[in-house]
Enzyme design. Structure first.
Site, PDB file in Angstrom:
ATOM      1  N   SER A  49       1.893  35.545  19.821  1.00 34.54           N
ATOM      2  CA  SER A  49       0.432  35.648  19.722  1.00 34.54           C
ATOM      3  C   SER A  49      -0.106  34.294  19.260  1.00 34.54           C
ATOM      4  O   SER A  49       0.656  33.412  18.859  1.00 34.54           O
ATOM      5  CB  SER A  49       0.059  36.720  18.692  1.00 34.54           C
ATOM      6  N   ASP A  66       0.641  36.466  24.044  1.00 34.66           N
ATOM      7  CA  ASP A  66       0.014  37.772  23.824  1.00 34.66           C
ATOM      8  C   ASP A  66      -1.453  37.568  23.405  1.00 34.66           C
ATOM      9  O   ASP A  66      -1.728  36.779  22.493  1.00 34.66           O
ATOM     10  CB  ASP A  66       0.796  38.485  22.705  1.00 34.66           C
ATOM     11  N   HIS A  67      -2.374  38.243  24.078  1.00 36.85           N
ATOM     12  CA  HIS A  67      -3.803  38.181  23.727  1.00 36.85           C
ATOM     13  C   HIS A  67      -4.369  36.762  23.646  1.00 36.85           C
ATOM     14  O   HIS A  67      -4.996  36.398  22.638  1.00 36.85           O
ATOM     15  CB  HIS A  67      -4.079  38.913  22.396  1.00 36.85           C
ATOM     16  N   ASN A  97       4.461  46.991  24.839  1.00 40.61           N
ATOM     17  CA  ASN A  97       4.374  46.050  23.720  1.00 40.61           C
ATOM     18  C   ASN A  97       4.795  46.701  22.410  1.00 40.61           C
ATOM     19  O   ASN A  97       4.347  47.804  22.087  1.00 40.61           O
ATOM     20  CB  ASN A  97       2.934  45.561  23.566  1.00 40.61           C
ATOM     21  N   THR A  98       5.629  45.997  21.674  1.00 38.70           N
ATOM     22  CA  THR A  98       6.082  46.499  20.378  1.00 38.70           C
ATOM     23  C   THR A  98       6.099  45.363  19.369  1.00 38.70           C
ATOM     24  O   THR A  98       6.756  44.346  19.592  1.00 38.70           O
ATOM     25  CB  THR A  98       7.506  47.093  20.492  1.00 38.70           C
ATOM     26  N   THR A 120       4.705  46.329  15.644  1.00 38.35           N
ATOM     27  CA  THR A 120       4.693  47.038  14.362  1.00 38.35           C
ATOM     28  C   THR A 120       6.066  47.592  13.962  1.00 38.35           C
ATOM     29  O   THR A 120       6.479  47.467  12.802  1.00 38.35           O
ATOM     30  CB  THR A 120       3.653  48.186  14.433  1.00 38.35           C
TER      31      THR A 120
END
Ligand code: 13P
Length: 306
Positions: A50, A81-82, A252-253, A255
């Site tokens: 990210s 990511d993002h 997506n993982t 957490t």
């Protein structure tokens, strides 16, 4: 071997009706845990960074992840990511990423299409593939009035129009999941009908953000070792399996690995107060994360596909 693009990995997954993990990484231990699990189970994988990870680890982190990805014996894609801007995506393409996400899902449809298209043009020229997103991530209650649900979740006709006009390669859809360790009361509601409708219109790989399972045994270990993770809830394994069956190819993982890491570190610090060798503290965290990745890969169905 050279890194794979996102499309190379995900199109095979969509065609073969299995899911591929996209695991967020910030450091060596997470990256090793993911790659070791994928190599031992022969799973292709995406390593996601990210913008927060890039800020935290800088070029050193990127160089390490790219190098570890190339050295792996299974197909690995390094993914942004993002991505929040054209500039952020271009920066990652120049650094050697093989997939970028441009996330303009909070903008209106026209802006999202235009901004995504701009990224697609440069990315494709560089041999990099692109993820985009429409809809708003966030939990929804089952049986809320359709108008309310439609305001948040991805509309199938909009998804079709968006992919046609933007040229993106895979699409993140809002179907009831949300990021983090508190995804709603009880078993969060996933709109499987919507996944089926979108998949019927689009041949592209679909992406599920916020897919962590937040397993009870991990939360209990974390809290027993002094953590305070309350009201934790994640996406049920059966919902992930069903979503994969209907067209979700990238899962997506983040957490789950955060919880595993922190639980294992807390346990060492609690049980061995005399320990001060970082390897003895971070090593068990890496081991537990590897186990969690392996469990996820079994659910996704990617084991044996590399
Ligand atoms: P989780 O918070 O469920 O792990 O989701 C992570 C994610 O979607 C990253 O983009």
């Amino acid at each position: 071997m050279p890194l794979a693009t996102g499309s190379e990995i995900l199109e095979a997954a969509r065609a073969g009706s299995y899911g591929v993990g996209a695991f967020n990484t910030n450091d060596m231990e997470i990256t090793q845990a993911v790659l070791e699990a994928c190599e031992s189970s022969r799973s292709p994988v995406l390593l996601s960074l990210s913008e927060g990870a890039l800020k935290y680890g800088g070029k050193a982190l990127v160089d390490m992840v790219l190098s570890m990805g190339r050295d792996a014996s299974v197909p690995v894609c390094v993914h942004l990511d993002h991505g929040s801007s054209f500039e952020s995506c271009v920066r990652c393409i120049r650094m050697g990423f093989t997939s970028v996400m441009i996330d303009k899902s909070h903008e209106d449809e026209e802006t999202n299409i235009a901004e995504t298209k701009r990224v697609v043009e440069v990315a494709h020229a560089a041999g990099v593939t692109v993820e985009a997103e429409i809809g708003r991530l966030g939990g929804v209650e089952e049986h809320v009035v359709v108008a309310e649900e439609d305001a948040i979740l991805t509309k199938p006709d909009e998804a079709e129009r968006f992919m046609e006009q933007s040229g993106a390669d895979y699409l993140a859809i809002a179907i009831g999941t949300s990021h983090g360790a508190n995804k709603g009361k009880g078993r969060p509601y996933i709109d499987h009908k919507r996944i089926r409708e979108i998949a019927a219109l689009l041949p592209h790989p679909l992406v599920m953000h916020g897919a962590s399972g937040v397993p009870t045994y991990l939360v209990e270990r974390l809290n027993a070792a002094g953590g305070q993770l309350k009201d934790a809830s994640g996406i049920h394994e059966d919902d992930v399996r069903e979503a994969v069956k209907h067209g979700i190819a990238k899962i997506n993982t983040d957490t789950d690995l955060r919880i595993a890491f922190t639980a294992a570190v807390r346990e060492v610090l609690l049980e061995k107060p005399k320990e001060f060798d970082p390897r003895k503290i971070l090593g068990p965290a890496r081991d537990l994360m590897r186990e969690v990745v392996l469990e996820r890969l079994q659910v996704f169905g990617s084991a044996g596909k590399a």
